[in-house]
Design an enzyme around this catalytic site. Structure first.
Site, PDB file in Angstrom:
ATOM      1  N   ASP A 189       5.944 -34.454  10.701  1.00  0.00           N
ATOM      2  CA  ASP A 189       4.812 -35.346  10.455  1.00  0.00           C
ATOM      3  C   ASP A 189       3.671 -34.913  11.365  1.00  0.00           C
ATOM      4  O   ASP A 189       3.781 -33.908  12.087  1.00  0.00           O
ATOM      5  CB  ASP A 189       5.193 -36.812  10.686  1.00  0.00           C
ATOM      6  CG  ASP A 189       4.442 -37.748   9.747  1.00  0.00           C
ATOM      7  OD1 ASP A 189       3.201 -37.837   9.872  1.00  0.00           O
ATOM      8  OD2 ASP A 189       5.068 -38.366   8.879  1.00  0.00           O
ATOM      9  N   HIS A 260       0.316 -35.324   6.137  1.00  0.00           N
ATOM     10  CA  HIS A 260       1.196 -35.546   7.294  1.00  0.00           C
ATOM     11  C   HIS A 260       1.598 -34.215   7.925  1.00  0.00           C
ATOM     12  O   HIS A 260       2.767 -33.994   8.256  1.00  0.00           O
ATOM     13  CB  HIS A 260       2.437 -36.343   6.880  1.00  0.00           C
ATOM     14  CG  HIS A 260       2.169 -37.791   6.599  1.00  0.00           C
ATOM     15  ND1 HIS A 260       1.839 -38.689   7.585  1.00  0.00           N
ATOM     16  CD2 HIS A 260       2.158 -38.493   5.434  1.00  0.00           C
ATOM     17  CE1 HIS A 260       1.643 -39.893   7.048  1.00  0.00           C
ATOM     18  NE2 HIS A 260       1.821 -39.797   5.751  1.00  0.00           N
ATOM     19  N   GLU A 327       0.327 -40.108   1.092  1.00  0.00           N
ATOM     20  CA  GLU A 327      -0.773 -40.338   2.010  1.00  0.00           C
ATOM     21  C   GLU A 327      -1.498 -39.042   2.375  1.00  0.00           C
ATOM     22  O   GLU A 327      -1.605 -38.679   3.540  1.00  0.00           O
ATOM     23  CB  GLU A 327      -0.266 -41.053   3.272  1.00  0.00           C
ATOM     24  CG  GLU A 327       0.300 -42.435   2.977  1.00  0.00           C
ATOM     25  CD  GLU A 327       0.808 -43.150   4.205  1.00  0.00           C
ATOM     26  OE1 GLU A 327       0.694 -44.383   4.260  1.00  0.00           O
ATOM     27  OE2 GLU A 327       1.337 -42.480   5.117  1.00  0.00           O
TER      28      GLU A 327
END
Length: 553
Positions: A189, A260, A327
């Site tokens: 991440d 990420h 995301e």
């Protein structure tokens, strides 16, 4: 079932006395042997290492002959048990001098061994005897059981806060004790890269470490100024995977693409959008949220991650490989001349389709190697790659859409099974995040939403509880957030329960009384029913509670 003193969690499909009207129980003693038939040797080894350690009994290989009841635990594979319940179906018969644990496959025998351990009582979950000379007695029962879902998973986020290898092995034991069978290991991440990649060593030399960490929610003024990090060597990963396999748990790796990814870009700045950002100045992110720094849509980026995934495939035998896909802010791509040129070159409509191009590339690449891509429900945006499996996290809607389009689904809606969310509305709840999700709420979680046809519902492989670690900085905090709710989740995905509103929660609470004693024996720092203990609180650390009931979306 409490009439038999079993207090089993998850609740089995059927349990009754044997023979009808009551029979003789079984006493485990120094003479008890394990008769491990073909295909069950691994279960016998596990029983000696766990039940044997807790009881202080040798549980030696059975050397007797014949099929009579002669103080033995018979382990055997009976494929016909799987006709209705699949490979994890099993049956336990306790009758006089014989305990039979039979499974449709070795996984079924292993699940039956978990039930056997529960039947012995909470002390069977300790690592050494606490009452020498104790009489270990099992009731005379028949237990017939099989799981409702094939995918019964837990995500451990080791990227935001690193969980050392021993902590992962411990969690595998906790999953096994609850008949869960998938560990989704979130390895990369913005805040850290946790797996050694030999072809690209800077991923861990640089990407596994950050100089400090935001304490609590990203709006918090507090910082933990200690450097944080760590990673698993490839031998660590091999050990984790092998340990899981002995417990019939599949470890699914997640390598995030294309969002990420700031930790990877900090290690290798060329992976980022260098024409709009000074990627050489980036560091591993020290706060929470969604970083704007995403991968550049270049051939070099694809080749780099093919290198990464080649090594990942060599370490993880899992059919599924998770690539995140969630995301991914598009601002840098919109501003990047190189990204816009790529969109035109590929004939794509927009940045959403560019993200879909990333996903489709790795879907094909994995399929060519006999694997299946899994991703969060954002992979639906811009068109879903054929063969992709959707982890539906933003609610049920993504999973419903995917199932109706003929794709497999794992349900993990954040409003219901994100276990980093708070467990009660009280002010003492540590670092309160998200909606209140009580033990009862999780017990009433239903993985298959209404409105799906039979064929569509069959696309729901199962469900997963996610333990994100932004505010769970160590094992104690993970324990608190996971338990006791993970026990309720385990029953919701294993047991053949009625509709959520019709579930007998008071009976589950009564069975939990015995289960808390098992968790105590295992050393789990769970949240007590009455609220957090003093050392479990985090006064002054800002969270982000969301009020009201979570929406069904």
């Amino acid at each position: 079932m409490d009439d038999f003193g079993t207090h089993l969690i998850p609740a089995p499909r059927r349990i009754r006395p044997t023979p009808p009207g009551g029979g003789a129980g079984f006493v485990l003693d120094e003479e008890t042997g394990i008769d491990a038939q073909p295909g069950t040797r691994g279960v016998a080894c596990w029983m000696r290492a766990t039940v044997g350690a807790a009881t202080g009994l040798p549980l030696a290989p059975h050397t007797g002959s014949g099929s009579g009841s002669d103080n033995r635990i018979l382990l055997r594979v009976l494929p016909e048990l799987g006709e209705q319940g699949g490979p994890e179906a099993h049956r336990i018969v306790v009758d006089g001098g014989l305990v039979e644990i039979a499974g449709a496959g070795e996984a079924g025998v292993f699940r039956g061994a978990q039930t056997f351990r529960q039947l012995l009582g909470p002390e069977a979950f300790r690592r050494a005897p606490v009452a020498p000379g104790r009489r270990w007695e099992l009731p005379a029962v028949v237990v017939e059981d099989a799981p409702r879902f094939a995918w019964r998973g837990v995500l451990l986020d080791v990227a935001r806060h690193f969980l050392p290898k021993d902590g992962v092995l411990r969690y595998l034991d906790l999953l096994a004790a609850h008949k869960l069978n998938v560990l989704h290991l979130h390895l990369t991440d913005d805040q850290g890269w946790r797996i050694e990649i030999l072809r690209h060593p800077r991923l861990t030399e640089v990407g596994a470490w950050r100089p400090r960490t935001k304490a609590g929610h990203r709006a918090s003024p507090l910082w933990d100024e200690r450097p944080h990090g760590g990673y698993y060597t490839q031998d660590d990963i091999r050990e984790i995977v092998a340990y899981a396999a002995e417990r019939h748990i599949t470890v699914v790796p997640e390598i995030d693409i294309p969002g990420h990814s700031q930790a990877a870009i900090a290690a290798y700045p060329g992976l980022g959008n260098t024409d709009v950002v000074d990627t050489a100045a980036l560091t591993v992110w020290d706060t929470w949220g969604v970083s704007p720094n995403v991968l550049a849509p270049s051939d070099a980026t694809l080749a780099f991650y093919e290198d990464v995934l080649t090594e990942v495939l060599g370490l993880f035998p899992s059919t599924f490989v998770h690539i995140g896909g969630d995301e991914c802010p598009k601002d840098q791509w919109k501003a990047s001349p190189a990204a816009q040129a790529r969109i035109r070159e590929l004939g794509l409509a927009d940045e959403d389709e560019l993200q879909s191009w990333f996903v489709r590339h790795f879907d094909r690449w994995l399929a060519e190697r006999g694997r299946r891509l899994a991703g969060w429900d954002e992979i639906l945006e811009g068109g879903l790659a054929e063969g992709a499996t959707v982890s539906s996290w933003r609610g049920y809607a993504g999973g419903v859409a995917a199932a109706r389009a003929g794709h497999d689904v794992v349900m993990c809606p954040e409003q219901h099974v994100y276990l980093d969310h708070r467990q009660a509305p009280g002010a003492d709840e540590p670092v309160p995040i998200g909606y209140v999700r009580t033990l009862e709420d999780v017990y009433r979680f239903e993985p298959v939403p209404p409105g799906l046809t039979g064929a569509e519902a069959a696309r729901v492989l199962g469900a997963q509880a996610n333990l994100w670690s932004e505010v769970t900085e160590n094992q104690q905090r993970v324990d608190y957030q996971a338990f006791p709710r993970l026990a309720a989740f385990a029953e919701a995905v294993w047991s053949d329960l009625p509709a959520p509103a019709e579930r007998d929660y008071p009976a589950f609470e009564r069975r939990m009384t015995a289960h808390y004693a098992r968790l105590d024996a295992l050393g789990v720092d769970y949240r007590p029913p009455g609220g957090p203990r003093p050392w479990q609180r985090r006064p002054g650390v800002l969270g982000r509670p969301i009020e009201g009931a979570p929406p069904i979306v």
